[in-house]
Enzyme design. Structure first.
Site, mmCIF file in Angstrom:
data_model
loop_
_atom_site.group_PDB
_atom_site.id
_atom_site.type_symbol
_atom_site.label_atom_id
_atom_site.label_comp_id
_atom_site.label_asym_id
_atom_site.label_seq_id
_atom_site.Cartn_x
_atom_site.Cartn_y
_atom_site.Cartn_z
ATOM 1 N N CYS A 1 -11.066 13.109 -28.394
ATOM 2 C CA CYS A 1 -11.852 12.354 -29.407
ATOM 3 C C CYS A 1 -11.774 10.853 -29.169
ATOM 4 C CB CYS A 1 -11.331 12.688 -30.809
ATOM 5 S SG CYS A 1 -9.753 11.894 -31.172
ATOM 6 N N CYS B 1 -6.469 9.770 -26.769
ATOM 7 C CA CYS B 1 -6.800 11.202 -26.842
ATOM 8 C C CYS B 1 -8.011 11.413 -25.950
ATOM 9 C CB CYS B 1 -7.149 11.597 -28.287
ATOM 10 S SG CYS B 1 -7.840 13.279 -28.339
ATOM 11 N N SER C 1 12.666 2.395 -3.621
ATOM 12 C CA SER C 1 12.839 3.098 -2.333
ATOM 13 C C SER C 1 11.627 2.848 -1.439
ATOM 14 C CB SER C 1 12.999 4.607 -2.599
ATOM 15 O OG SER C 1 11.823 5.094 -3.242
ATOM 16 N N ASN D 1 18.874 -3.568 -3.226
ATOM 17 C CA ASN D 1 18.664 -2.131 -3.379
ATOM 18 C C ASN D 1 19.911 -1.390 -2.929
ATOM 19 O OD1 ASN D 1 16.338 -0.388 -4.216
ATOM 20 N ND2 ASN D 1 17.031 0.713 -2.377
ATOM 21 N N HIS E 1 1.831 0.613 -12.356
ATOM 22 C CA HIS E 1 1.708 2.018 -12.781
ATOM 23 C C HIS E 1 1.478 2.127 -14.281
ATOM 24 C CE1 HIS E 1 4.100 3.185 -8.917
ATOM 25 N NE2 HIS E 1 2.843 2.885 -8.676
ATOM 26 N N GLU F 1 20.470 1.596 -1.932
ATOM 27 C CA GLU F 1 20.416 2.471 -0.742
ATOM 28 C C GLU F 1 19.414 1.932 0.270
ATOM 29 O OE1 GLU F 1 20.632 5.744 -3.985
ATOM 30 O OE2 GLU F 1 19.848 6.660 -2.177
HETATM 31 N N1 APR Z 1 20.509 -1.883 -8.345
HETATM 32 C C1 APR Z 1 19.747 -1.915 -7.222
HETATM 33 N N2 APR Z 1 19.148 -0.816 -6.698
HETATM 34 C C2 APR Z 1 19.330 0.364 -7.345
HETATM 35 C C3 APR Z 1 20.125 0.481 -8.506
HETATM 36 C C4 APR Z 1 20.718 -0.710 -9.007
HETATM 37 N N3 APR Z 1 21.495 -0.686 -10.109
HETATM 38 N N4 APR Z 1 20.125 1.794 -8.909
HETATM 39 C C5 APR Z 1 19.340 2.462 -8.022
HETATM 40 N N5 APR Z 1 18.879 1.611 -7.080
HETATM 41 C C6 APR Z 1 17.937 1.911 -5.992
HETATM 42 C C7 APR Z 1 18.079 3.279 -5.382
HETATM 43 O O1 APR Z 1 18.949 3.216 -4.275
HETATM 44 C C8 APR Z 1 16.647 3.606 -4.939
HETATM 45 O O2 APR Z 1 16.448 3.252 -3.574
HETATM 46 O O3 APR Z 1 16.646 1.882 -6.580
HETATM 47 C C9 APR Z 1 15.767 2.712 -5.817
HETATM 48 C C10 APR Z 1 14.899 3.505 -6.779
HETATM 49 O O4 APR Z 1 13.980 4.232 -6.002
HETATM 50 P P1 APR Z 1 13.044 5.315 -6.724
HETATM 51 O O5 APR Z 1 13.858 6.145 -7.643
HETATM 52 O O6 APR Z 1 12.240 5.966 -5.646
HETATM 53 O O7 APR Z 1 12.087 4.455 -7.666
HETATM 54 P P2 APR Z 1 10.777 3.659 -7.274
HETATM 55 O O8 APR Z 1 10.871 3.090 -5.890
HETATM 56 O O9 APR Z 1 10.504 2.725 -8.384
HETATM 57 O O10 APR Z 1 9.665 4.831 -7.289
HETATM 58 C C11 APR Z 1 8.321 4.430 -7.163
HETATM 59 O O11 APR Z 1 7.625 6.685 -7.680
HETATM 60 O O12 APR Z 1 7.806 8.566 -8.947
HETATM 61 C C12 APR Z 1 7.072 7.425 -8.758
HETATM 62 O O13 APR Z 1 5.779 6.323 -10.374
HETATM 63 C C13 APR Z 1 7.104 6.552 -9.988
HETATM 64 O O14 APR Z 1 7.075 4.142 -10.088
HETATM 65 C C14 APR Z 1 7.726 5.253 -9.489
HETATM 66 C C15 APR Z 1 7.453 5.307 -7.998
HETATM 67 ZN ZN ZN Z 2 -8.203 13.445 -30.607
#
Ligand code: APR
Ligand code: ZN
Length: 250
Positions: free
Chosen positions: A129, A126, A191, A215, A118, A217
């Site tokens: 320009c 910009c 996630s 992860n 990402h 959750e």
């Molecule tokens: N250790 C392990 N897992 C964790 C921790 C931790 N300390 N803290 C949070 N999590 C888990 C959460 O349970 C969740 O499932 O990390 C996951 C983060 O999920 P998201 O917030 O959905 O992030 P991500 O999967 O990276 O999102 C993907 O979505 O919004 C876009 O571009 C953005 O790159 C991002 C993409």
């Molecule tokens: Zn500019």
């Protein structure tokens, strides 16, 4: 947990081509908010206004407001999990890190082979320009809430992937190669809900790689994984690194 750590460390040591895939949860212990889940950014900010290309072109301010929360609220720095991965790479136990994160913390911790699906905040353009900025050059403006080019345009866009944009082709190709070849895929802090990024660990699974998930959750793809840790990445990774390198320091 001990037995699982032991088994995963063994699988990681034996793997020819281990690959790591990270999301926002990797940086949670560095103070970077995640996007989904209880405290997720998308509960605070309207994702359509803050992360879609067309909304950014209309009015960049909601994006910068979200960015301040994501990267500036705290002095974000790599956590023990980032350092553990950098060490495993240095000792030859990691082919590369495919990350969805734009915070640059893997590189700050010393990881070299990092593929930012990402993009990142490193460089900004910009759109009027074409002047190129680096993050330090706009930081003051971001903090003050007025990111503007010297030409007066407010369309100073970071080289990251907004919703509605395609991923950087070269990075996606390299990441896909890594995933096609890997025999162990370790997914950390994601996630697995955003595509095409989320398809990469699935390709590893279908190619027969052993699968590890760290992860906190559930994800829609938990059933893909041979081993699942619900503990924090910043805790599990240093323990794995210790077990893998403990006996293998070169
Ligand atoms: N250790 C392990 N897992 C964790 C921790 C931790 N300390 N803290 C949070 N999590 C888990 C959460 O349970 C969740 O499932 O990390 C996951 C983060 O999920 P998201 O917030 O959905 O992030 P991500 O999967 O990276 O999102 C993907 O979505 O919004 C876009 O571009 C953005 O790159 C991002 C993409
Ligand atoms: Zn500019």
């Amino acid at each position: 947990m001990e037995e699982k750590l032991f088994k995963v460390a063994l699988a990681w040591e034996k793997a020819e081509k281990p690959v790591v895939f990270t999301g926002a949860g990797m940086s949670a212990e560095s103070g970077v908010p995640t996007f989904r889940g209880q405290e997720g950014l998308w509960r605070k900010f309207d994702v359509e206004k803050a992360a879609y290309l067309d909304s950014f072109l209309d009015d960049p301010e909601p994006f910068w407001e979200m960015t301040r929360e994501l990267l500036l609220k705290k002095q974000v720095k790599p956590n023990a999990g980032h350092f553990a991965l950098a060490k495993l790479e240095r000792e030859g136990f990691l082919q590369g890190i495919i990350t969805q994160n734009i915070d640059g913390l893997h590189q700050k911790a010393g990881s070299r082979r990092v593929f930012e699906l990402h993009g990142s905040m490193e460089k900004l353009d910009c759109l009027d320009c074409k002047k190129v900025y680096d993050w330090e050059g706009v930081l003051k403006g971001v903090e003050k809430g007025e990111v503007k080019c010297i030409c007066g345009s407010k369309k100073v866009k970071p080289r990251l992937v907004f919703f509605g944009e395609s991923l950087p082709q070269k990075v996606l190709e390299k990441a896909s190669e890594l995933v096609e070849d890997c025999d162990l895929m370790i997914v950390i802090g994601s996630s697995l809900q955003v595509y095409p990024a989320a398809s990469l660990p699935q390709i590893a699974f279908h190619k027969g790689a052993e699968m590890v998930l760290i992860n906190s959750e559930k994800t829609p793809f938990d059933y893909y994984f041979n081993w699942i840790f619900r503990e924090a990445a910043g805790k599990v990774l240093p323990e794995l690194e210790e077990k893998i390198l403990g006996g293998n320091q070169k």
